[in-house]
Motif scaffolding. Structure first.
Motif, PDB file in Angstrom:
ATOM      1  N   ILE A  62       2.939   9.188   4.291  1.00  0.00           N
ATOM      2  CA  ILE A  62       1.784   9.326   3.291  1.00  0.00           C
ATOM      3  C   ILE A  62       2.075   9.995   2.050  1.00  0.00           C
ATOM      4  O   ILE A  62       2.661  11.316   2.395  1.00  0.00           O
ATOM      5  CB  ILE A  62       0.557   9.649   3.812  1.00  0.00           C
ATOM      6  CG1 ILE A  62      -0.042   8.556   4.912  1.00  0.00           C
ATOM      7  CG2 ILE A  62      -0.698   9.736   2.709  1.00  0.00           C
ATOM      8  CD1 ILE A  62      -1.324   8.793   5.573  1.00  0.00           C
ATOM      9  N   GLY A  78       1.585   2.040  -5.955  1.00  0.00           N
ATOM     10  CA  GLY A  78       0.533   1.394  -5.170  1.00  0.00           C
ATOM     11  C   GLY A  78       0.379   0.028  -5.718  1.00  0.00           C
ATOM     12  O   GLY A  78       0.076  -0.900  -5.098  1.00  0.00           O
ATOM     13  N   TRP A  82       3.601   0.152  -2.420  1.00  0.00           N
ATOM     14  CA  TRP A  82       4.399   1.458  -1.719  1.00  0.00           C
ATOM     15  C   TRP A  82       5.711   1.154  -1.508  1.00  0.00           C
ATOM     16  O   TRP A  82       6.549   1.906  -0.861  1.00  0.00           O
ATOM     17  CB  TRP A  82       3.627   1.969  -0.676  1.00  0.00           C
ATOM     18  CG  TRP A  82       2.075   2.111  -0.545  1.00  0.00           C
ATOM     19  CD1 TRP A  82       1.088   1.583  -0.111  1.00  0.00           C
ATOM     20  CD2 TRP A  82       1.219   3.014  -1.822  1.00  0.00           C
ATOM     21  NE1 TRP A  82      -0.181   1.990  -0.376  1.00  0.00           N
ATOM     22  CE2 TRP A  82      -0.064   2.692  -1.612  1.00  0.00           C
ATOM     23  CE3 TRP A  82       1.699   3.665  -2.871  1.00  0.00           C
ATOM     24  CZ2 TRP A  82      -0.954   3.295  -2.131  1.00  0.00           C
ATOM     25  CZ3 TRP A  82       0.607   4.263  -3.618  1.00  0.00           C
ATOM     26  CH2 TRP A  82      -0.805   3.938  -3.306  1.00  0.00           C
ATOM     27  N   ASP A 104       1.062   4.932   2.220  1.00  0.00           N
ATOM     28  CA  ASP A 104      -0.140   5.337   1.311  1.00  0.00           C
ATOM     29  C   ASP A 104       0.014   6.463   0.387  1.00  0.00           C
ATOM     30  O   ASP A 104       1.058   7.183   0.629  1.00  0.00           O
ATOM     31  CB  ASP A 104      -1.372   5.688   2.383  1.00  0.00           C
ATOM     32  CG  ASP A 104      -2.843   5.839   1.294  1.00  0.00           C
ATOM     33  OD1 ASP A 104      -2.883   5.364   0.352  1.00  0.00           O
ATOM     34  OD2 ASP A 104      -3.786   6.083   2.199  1.00  0.00           O
ATOM     35  N   TYR A 105      -0.682   6.768  -0.248  1.00  0.00           N
ATOM     36  CA  TYR A 105      -0.434   7.918  -1.301  1.00  0.00           C
ATOM     37  C   TYR A 105      -1.633   8.566  -1.772  1.00  0.00           C
ATOM     38  O   TYR A 105      -2.505   7.752  -2.460  1.00  0.00           O
ATOM     39  CB  TYR A 105       0.378   7.462  -2.510  1.00  0.00           C
ATOM     40  CG  TYR A 105       1.175   8.422  -3.565  1.00  0.00           C
ATOM     41  CD1 TYR A 105       0.358   9.776  -3.760  1.00  0.00           C
ATOM     42  CD2 TYR A 105       2.121   8.084  -4.126  1.00  0.00           C
ATOM     43  CE1 TYR A 105       1.164  10.692  -4.364  1.00  0.00           C
ATOM     44  CE2 TYR A 105       3.004   8.994  -4.683  1.00  0.00           C
ATOM     45  CZ  TYR A 105       2.338  10.458  -5.038  1.00  0.00           C
ATOM     46  OH  TYR A 105       3.049  11.301  -5.807  1.00  0.00           O
TER      47      TYR A 105
END
Length: 491
Positions: A62, A78, A82, A104-105
């Protein structure tokens, strides 16, 4: 036909390898601060390779960021689920593969969101690539600076910190209070003793809040040292176009890098770790010899060629290596002054390692720029060049070449090349450096007055004399003649 990179389009991509694993099976185990090109060409690539073996799918990444500029990366990644296209290039080969290790970020500025993720028991490692200048280190003492305004802010606003270290500390405290074991904090930056440096930053901030908290950090949290290596230039429109033209992939932020990569880690992960040894990571009891070698020889070598090449209006690093004076300067400084003060490294011949570095620098396909190598000298010189000079002064040995490297940096920071072209700001402290460089044109010792950078080296008569002579030569005779004199041992 151009294919827009996305999870849905992975089955249609035939020009690059794609993840062989089901990305929906991935579960996050690592939060990473500083999702830049190097991280995506290094740690993320190792994890992607491990996932391709069908192993450790609970160690996905992440992303997290603390700068406003990180939002642009988050949005672009996104929009393509990703995914990142990594293009490995050597002189006669190129290969592309799409990596999918990130799931995810977290939006930069969302302190609560970051802390909540860090408090999740599933997160067992927090890693960082925040550059050499991101650790709040005093350049001269190489120690954590607790007076920095960012650190002072976090100490006063512990519920909503802004730095990576404030967020890490808040996450650790939340876990402690909930009875959850601490995560391991793993730096992936080019800093000697990067684990110790990271521990000093987290514990140093904690000490401003509660000395007992600092002691808990030191006793309960693991900070393994590590050495990382892969030449990874910045991404420009050039790389995006090359990817589209050669591979038919539309990636908003691809990464181009060399084929070579290396990662050496201390095996100190109480909360567990992915089996990275299965994809080439070396786990050793002591990383110090490896990082010492890499920082002094490779990073020091980059600093050695950056400033003469910049002053000679050379754009790409491989072009600098093609210039007979610049490449000869690198070889002589390394052989005469850097290698002799690098301690032995297990199963490694230092001359062979230097030759490998020279071949890597000369890679014509990487597109690495001289300007990137010259970036942030105020943070890099104290780590890559000045320690070697200090060691030589301590041993009573000459420093002509290393003093010339410093003089070239000073001349570069004056803000013009030998041809008169303007050098655009290339350091967080550019205004200060430029002002000192202008003073040093007539008074070379003015440059060495930056005690936070030079420390005790500025008091060494042999270094002062060699630096003064080099800078005076650069101004009187130019870079080409000065390099010629140095190579002829007449400087």
């Amino acid at each position: 036909m151009i294919t827009k990179l996305s999870a849905a389009h992975l089955p249609t991509i035939t020009t690059a390898s794609v993840p062989a694993y089901d990305r929906t099976s991935l579960r996050a185990g690592i939060v990473h601060f500083g999702v830049g090109n190097f991280h995506r060409a290094h740690q993320a690539v190792y994890l992607d390779a491990l996932f391709n073996l069908g192993q450790d799918h609970d160690w996905a990444l992440i992303g997290a960021g603390v700068r406003e500029a990180d939002e642009a990366m988050r949005q672009k990644l996104g929009a393509q689920d990703w995914l990142t296209t990594v293009v490995e290039q050597e002189a006669d080969t190129s290969a592309a593969h799409v990596t999918g290790a990130m799931v995810d970020y977290i939006k930069p500025g969302d302190s609560a969101g970051v802390i909540a993720r860090l408090a999740d028991p599933a997160i067992r490692i927090v890693s960082l690539t925040i550059t050499e200048g991101g650790y709040y280190i005093d350049p001269a003492s190489q120690k954590f600076d607790p007076t920095h305004p960012d650190i002072a802010y976090d100490a006063a606003h512990f519920d909503a910190p802004k730095t990576a270290f404030g967020l890490i500390l808040a996450g650790l405290v939340k876990r402690r209070d909930a009875g959850i074991a601490p995560f391991t904090v793993m730096s992936c930056d080019n800093i000697p003793g990067n684990g110790h440096v990271t521990e000093n930053a987290v514990a140093g901030l904690a000490a401003l809040i509660d000395p007992a908290l600092a002691q808990w950090i030191k006793s309960a949290v693991a900070f393994p040292n590590g050495m990382v290596d892969r030449i990874t230039p910045a991404t420009s429109e050039r790389e995006k176009k090359l990817l589209a033209d050669q591979y038919g992939i539309d990636d908003a932020w691809p990464v181009f890098c060399e084929n070579f990569k290396q990662w050496v880690l201390e095996d100190n992960f109480p909360a567990g770790r992915p089996a990275l040894e299965k994809v080439g990571v070396q786990f050793v009891p002591d990383v110090a010899p490896y990082e010492h070698m890499k920082i002094r020889i490779l990073n020091g070598g980059h600093a050695t060629i950056a400033y003469p090449a910049g002053l000679l209006d050379i754009h790409f690093v491989h072009e600098a290596m093609e210039h007979p004076l610049v490449s000869a300067f690198l070889k002589k400084v390394e052989a005469d002054e850097i290698l002799p003060v690098v301690p032995p490294v297990p199963d490694t011949n230092l001359d062979d390692y230097l030759a490998l570095c020279e071949r890597r620098f000369a890679n014509p396909k990487i597109g690495d720029t001289v300007r990137r190598l010259a970036l942030d000298g105020s943070n890099r010189q104290p780590k890559f060049i000045i320690p070697s000079a200090l060691d030589r002064i301590r041993d009573g040995k000459g420093v002509t070449g290393l003093a010339l490297v410093s003089a070239l940096w000073c001349r570069y920071c004056f803000g013009t090349t030998d041809s008169g072209a303007t050098i655009e700001p290339n350091d967080p402290s550019w205004a200060r450096l430029t002002a000192q460089a202008h003073k040093a044109k007539d008074n070379p010792r003015a440059w060495l007055e930056m005690a936070d950078i030079y420390g005790d080296l500025a008091k060494a008569p042999d270094f002062i004399a060699a630096f003064t002579k080099s800078l005076q030569s650069l101004w009187a005779r130019g870079t080409t003649r000065t390099l010629q004199d140095y190579l002829a041992d007449t400087l």
